[in-house]
Design an enzyme around this catalytic site. Structure first.
Site, PDB file in Angstrom:
ATOM      1  N   HIS A 665      11.240   4.726  -7.179  1.00 23.40           N
ATOM      2  CA  HIS A 665      10.125   5.664  -6.998  1.00 23.40           C
ATOM      3  C   HIS A 665      10.022   6.169  -5.561  1.00 23.40           C
ATOM      4  O   HIS A 665       9.345   7.168  -5.311  1.00 23.40           O
ATOM      5  CB  HIS A 665       8.809   5.069  -7.510  1.00 23.40           C
ATOM      6  N   ASP A 720      12.394   0.449 -12.003  1.00 25.43           N
ATOM      7  CA  ASP A 720      12.130   0.979 -10.655  1.00 25.43           C
ATOM      8  C   ASP A 720      13.080   0.347  -9.634  1.00 25.43           C
ATOM      9  O   ASP A 720      12.703  -0.537  -8.876  1.00 25.43           O
ATOM     10  CB  ASP A 720      10.660   0.698 -10.290  1.00 25.43           C
ATOM     11  N   GLY A 812       3.340   1.468   0.987  1.00 24.16           N
ATOM     12  CA  GLY A 812       4.243   1.359   2.129  1.00 24.16           C
ATOM     13  C   GLY A 812       5.121   0.130   2.066  1.00 24.16           C
ATOM     14  O   GLY A 812       6.096   0.001   2.790  1.00 24.16           O
ATOM     15  N   SER A 814       6.494  -0.660  -0.809  1.00 24.93           N
ATOM     16  CA  SER A 814       7.404  -0.336  -1.905  1.00 24.93           C
ATOM     17  C   SER A 814       8.863  -0.406  -1.499  1.00 24.93           C
ATOM     18  O   SER A 814       9.230  -0.018  -0.397  1.00 24.93           O
ATOM     19  CB  SER A 814       7.146   1.081  -2.393  1.00 24.93           C
ATOM     20  N   GLY A 815       9.666  -0.887  -2.429  1.00 22.02           N
ATOM     21  CA  GLY A 815      11.100  -0.973  -2.176  1.00 22.02           C
ATOM     22  C   GLY A 815      11.474  -2.244  -1.441  1.00 22.02           C
ATOM     23  O   GLY A 815      12.622  -2.644  -1.405  1.00 22.02           O
TER      24      GLY A 815
HETATM   25  N1  ARG Z   1       3.848   1.943  -4.875  1.00 26.11           N
HETATM   26  C1  ARG Z   1       3.517   1.362  -3.623  1.00 26.11           C
HETATM   27  C2  ARG Z   1       4.353   1.963  -2.494  1.00 26.11           C
HETATM   28  O1  ARG Z   1       4.867   3.012  -2.675  1.00 26.11           O
HETATM   29  C3  ARG Z   1       3.571  -0.118  -3.659  1.00 26.11           C
HETATM   30  C4  ARG Z   1       2.388  -0.622  -4.322  1.00 26.11           C
HETATM   31  C5  ARG Z   1       2.374  -2.074  -4.464  1.00 26.11           C
HETATM   32  N2  ARG Z   1       1.050  -2.358  -4.812  1.00 26.11           N
HETATM   33  C6  ARG Z   1       0.555  -3.546  -5.058  1.00 26.11           C
HETATM   34  N3  ARG Z   1      -0.695  -3.647  -5.274  1.00 26.11           N
HETATM   35  N4  ARG Z   1       1.350  -4.588  -5.086  1.00 26.11           N
HETATM   36  O2  ARG Z   1       4.388   1.476  -1.408  1.00 26.11           O
END
Ligand code: ARG
Length: 864
Positions: A665, A720, A812, A814-815
């Site tokens: 994503h 993902d 932030g 993510s990944g």
């Molecule tokens: N989608 C988010 C990103 O782009 C990460 C979200 C993770 N959220 C959580 N509550 N664990 O950074």
């Protein structure tokens, strides 16, 4: 990474420990009552008929009497020989004994020349001191006859302190008496005071401690001993021999004598520290608050390797310090670089603190407090209020001292002593005054405490909040919610269970959805006992339900092994299934997670190949306190992915010298930016602080290729995952290393503690962190998670979090990596940060891509 302020953070790891009973066996000692065989006659012994009594008398000494006499004589002789052998060979066997000590000379003033052992002044005084010591020993029968040699090693101020060691050769049976005599300071001093008529030196106090005889060799013609004096207003540095170009020598014994001016103390800091891993007899560095290396004055002993951000600053209580390095025959590491400087000896550490609130700490916090200190804080808030003290950080740990006794270093408040390593706690007073005392003894110091005092209203100690019996304030909603928030669980006592809750046998109220989830939430397991299993499910002994098909699959699905208990045993070469590890030779194992665990399980060793991953560079880590900043090098596989003109956008993990794993994503087109374009991205490896990207530990790389999983669904976030190829390979260093990829069959069981790291937002909707953050969270049962997150969880996802809320990944992150410490302290990539319902909300765990499920896809594209 998101943390709620610690006051509000929940503690969910509270566990009831039902009183365990020791089972006592009733089988006592049994005696063998068998009667001796009464008929057994000794050979050569003749029994005469009583009728012949007269004949017996007449015949003189009988044969049996002679035999017995000879036998007795023989026994006596051998006993004597044995005794002599024991006496000369063992009891009188000479043993070498060495003592380290120091004495105070009253009638002398210190001169600079005494610092240098090659001056004539040093030699002259040494001679005198030696004479005095000799005389002292001579007058004591337990010491004198065995004294071999005494060497004066140094002098320091006050008036003059002389440091020495004495060697003795003593028969084994006299060794105890020697120990006792050497420990008796009073009698030693008496001998010099009265026995010698006109003492040249007035000796006031003398101490000696048994030492390791190896110190003799080292102090005789040792090339590895250094003497340094702090220069006013300057920092002096020193290193282990050869640092940083070559490792320190084997079998070495090095000493650094550190001095400062009179009325100064020394602050010593190890800037880099990399010594052989700690184990019995491993290389070791010791720091003493004295010039003689004696245990009662040891401040610390160090081995292993420490990250540069670890606080390794130590303070002395006097103007001298001694550092020693003892190395063994094998294993050589780079060693250390240290710095020291002098600072004026503090007059006092006591204070009067007034006002509504304020903070105070142990002296020199966060450095290790000096030994031999006593501080008193008299705290006073306005007289209409009461006062409480909140300890945010508390490290007053002495090795080997039980926290129940606090006999060495401690904090004392109204006759209660506190010591050890404690999580945040509050001490409240019901008056406007409180007195906090701190005491440190001669040896072993720690980082101390950081505390805050606050005034509070006695009628309402926690305005708008619930007051724990410990004095801590927690949110009202946390009262009777099933989670233990007060460290003493007072928030969960005397509760009426609500409709959404059930009552455990032991009385606690817990959320209904915890019933029959395979986790013992009540503490007495009563939430897991009356659970019917659905059709085609097996009920484990612990109450858990598992699909019938998982029974006898050579995997402990129940957690208590009950699903594998009644099967015919299979060990190796089981038939291959989805959950059996497959060796390269296509044979399958029944063992869970056999990869890189240090045991060769596959006959072709394929489970232990390509295991150069998941190991950190530093063996020591800082204890976690309040904040969750990482150490440098703690997560060497963590990557920061930057987008031109946007800075840090996503995280990633290094899996080889040129491949990264991240989330699909992160690379989706959004507001007309083509995030799938590799030229937009830059990867930063070995990064710790986002504001310090030019640091020499950082390796910056362009991205050559981004491969996102074609099955990625940007609505459900299923699949993902993405792999990124670097333009050029990175070099593995202390701060750049790859993480291990789990096999497709790798199991991360519910309840397991896992770490998530990133520079993401520190609160929902908040801004990112500059220092890499870390958090420990737990794997959540898949079924329960699917209920909590309303049917959005697929098998490519793994839920990890703290259900009480407060700790989670966030925007932030993510990944980025979700890593698990597996056998042999090796870390594996369990997941990739993917999504969540807000951040750190109650009952809303974070969702991560389950890497094991996508292991084959990663292999397909990276050949790893
Ligand atoms: N989608 C988010 C990103 O782009 C990460 C979200 C993770 N959220 C959580 N509550 N664990 O950074």
């Amino acid at each position: 990474m998101n943390y709620w302020p610690s006051e509000e953070r929940k503690m969910n790891d509270y566990q009831l420990s039902p009183g365990r009973k020791l089972k006592t066996s009733d089988s006592g000692l049994k005696y063998n009552n068998r009667k001796e065989d009464m008929n057994g006659q000794e050979e050569g012994v003749e029994f005469l008929p009583t009728m012949n009594a007269k004949k017996v008398e007449k015949r003189g000494p009988k044969r049996w009497v002679v035999v017995t006499a000879v036998l007795i004589v023989f026994l006596l002789v051998s006993l004597l020989v044995g005794l002599l052998v024991w006496h000369f060979k063992y009891r009188r066997a000479p043993v070498q004994k060495v003592y380290n000590g120091h004495l105070v000379i009253l009638n002398l003033n210190f001169i600079d020349a005494y610092e240098n052992s090659s001056t004539t002044e040093f030699a002259l005084l040494s001679k005198k001191v030696k004479q005095t010591i000799k005389e002292m020993y001579k007058n004591n029968q337990d010491i004198g006859p065995y004294h071999k040699e005494t060497v004066i090693t140094a002098f320091s101020e006050g008036s003059v302190i002389a440091y020495y060691w004495s060697e003795f050769i003593v028969p084994a049976y006299r060794a105890k008496a020697l120990d006792k005599a050497m420990a008796d300071e009073q009698s030693l001093i008496q001998t010099v005071k009265y026995k010698s008529r006109n003492p040249v030196l007035q000796v006031n106090s003398i101490v000696a401690f048994p030492a390791d005889p190896s110190i003799i060799q080292s102090s005789r013609g040792n090339s590895c001993s250094f003497a340094l004096h702090a220069e006013e207003g300057e920092i002096t540095s020193f290193t282990t021999p050869g640092f940083p170009n070559s490792p320190y020598p084997n079998n070495a014994h090095c000493t650094w004598v550190l001095r400062a001016d009179v009325d100064s103390i020394i602050s010593l800091t190890f800037k880099t520290f990399d010594v052989e891993l700690c184990s019995e007899g491993s290389d070791i560095i010791r720091v003493y608050n004295s010039l003689s290396p004696v245990e009662p004055h040891e401040l610390v002993n160090l081995c292993g390797s420490y990250p540069p951000s670890y606080n390794l600053t130590f303070l002395s209580s006097q103007n001298v310090m001694l550092v020693t390095l003892i190395t063994n025959a094998e294993g050589r590491n780079p060693g250390f670089k240290a710095e020291f400087f002098q600072l004026p000896k503090p007059k006092t550490c006591s204070k009067t603190l007034k006002g509504e609130s304020g903070t105070f700490t142990t002296p020199f916090y966060p450095a290790h407090y000096p030994p031999d200190m006593d501080c008193v804080w008299n705290i006073e808030v306005p007289s209409t209020k009461n006062v409480k003290v909140h300890f945010n950080v508390f490290y007053i740990l002495e090795p080997g001292i039980p926290v129940s006794s606090c006999t060495k270093d401690y904090v004392e408040i109204s006759n209660t002593k506190y010591c050890g390593e404690r999580s945040q706690f509050v001490v409240a007073s019901n008056t406007s005054k409180i007195t906090v005392r701190f005491h440190s003894d001669q040896s072993h110091t720690d980082t101390g405490f950081l505390a805050k005092f606050l005034s509070y209203d006695s009628s309402d100690p926690c305005p708008g909040k619930f007051t724990c019996n410990t004095g801590r304030c927690i949110d009202k909603v946390m009262r009777c919610d099933g989670w233990v928030d007060c460290t003493d669980a007072s928030d969960e006592r005397s509760c009426n269970c609500t409709k959404e809750q059930f009552r455990c046998n032991n009385g606690w109220c817990k959320p209904r959805f915890w019933l029959c989830d395979g986790v013992n939430d009540c503490g007495d397991n009563s939430d897991e006992l009356q659970c019917k299993c659905p059709d085609k499910h097996f009920k484990c002994s612990n109450g858990k339900c598992i699909p019938e098909t998982q029974k006898c699959d050579s995997k402990d699905d129940c957690g208590d092994g009950s699903d594998e208990g009644t099967c015919s045993k299979v060990v190796k070469s089981v038939s291959c299934k989805d959950y059996t590890y497959k060796c390269h030779n296509s044979l399958c194992l029944s063992k869970t997670n056999p990869e890189c665990d240090g045991t060769k399980d596959c006959d072709d060793n394929s489970d232990e190949e390509s295991c150069d991953c998941g190991i950190r560079s530093y063996s020591k880590q800082t204890r976690i306190v309040g904040g969750q900043d990482s150490e440098e090098g703690e997560w060497p596989w963590q990557v920061s992915l930057h987008v031109k003109s946007q800075g840090h956008v996503c995280g990633a993990s290094l899996i080889s010298n040129k491949w990264l794993v991240s989330a699909a994503h992160c690379f989706q087109e959004e507001s007309q930016i083509r995030y799938s374009d590799p030229t937009l991205w830059t990867a930063f490896l070995g990064l710790h602080d986002q504001s310090d990207r030019t640091n020499k530990m950082v390796q910056e790389r362009s991205i050559k290729r981004i491969i996102t999983n074609p099955q990625f669904n940007d609505f459900t976030y299923d699949y993902d995952i993405a792999v990124l190829e670097l333009q050029s390979p990175v070099k593995f260093t202390a701060t750049v290393r790859p993480i291990c990829l789990p096999d497709a069959t790798h199991d991360f069981p519910a309840g397991k503690e896992i770490w998530v790291t990133g520079w993401g937002a520190t609160s929902e909707g908040g801004i990112g962190a500059t220092i890499l953050q870390k958090a420990a969270i737990r794997v959540i049962n898949q079924t329960m998670c699917n209920t909590l997150l309303t049917d959005q969880i697929t098998s490519r996802m793994i839920c990890v979090g703290i259900l009480t809320g407060g700790i989670d990944a966030c925007q932030g992150d993510s990944g980025g990596p979700l890593v698990s410490v597996e056998s042999n302290n090796r870390l594996f990539l369990a997941g990739v940060v993917s999504w969540g319902d807000g951040c750190a909300r109650r009952n809303k765990p974070g969702v991560y891509t389950r890497v094991s499920k996508l292991r084959d896809w990663i292999k397909q594209h990276t050949s790893l």
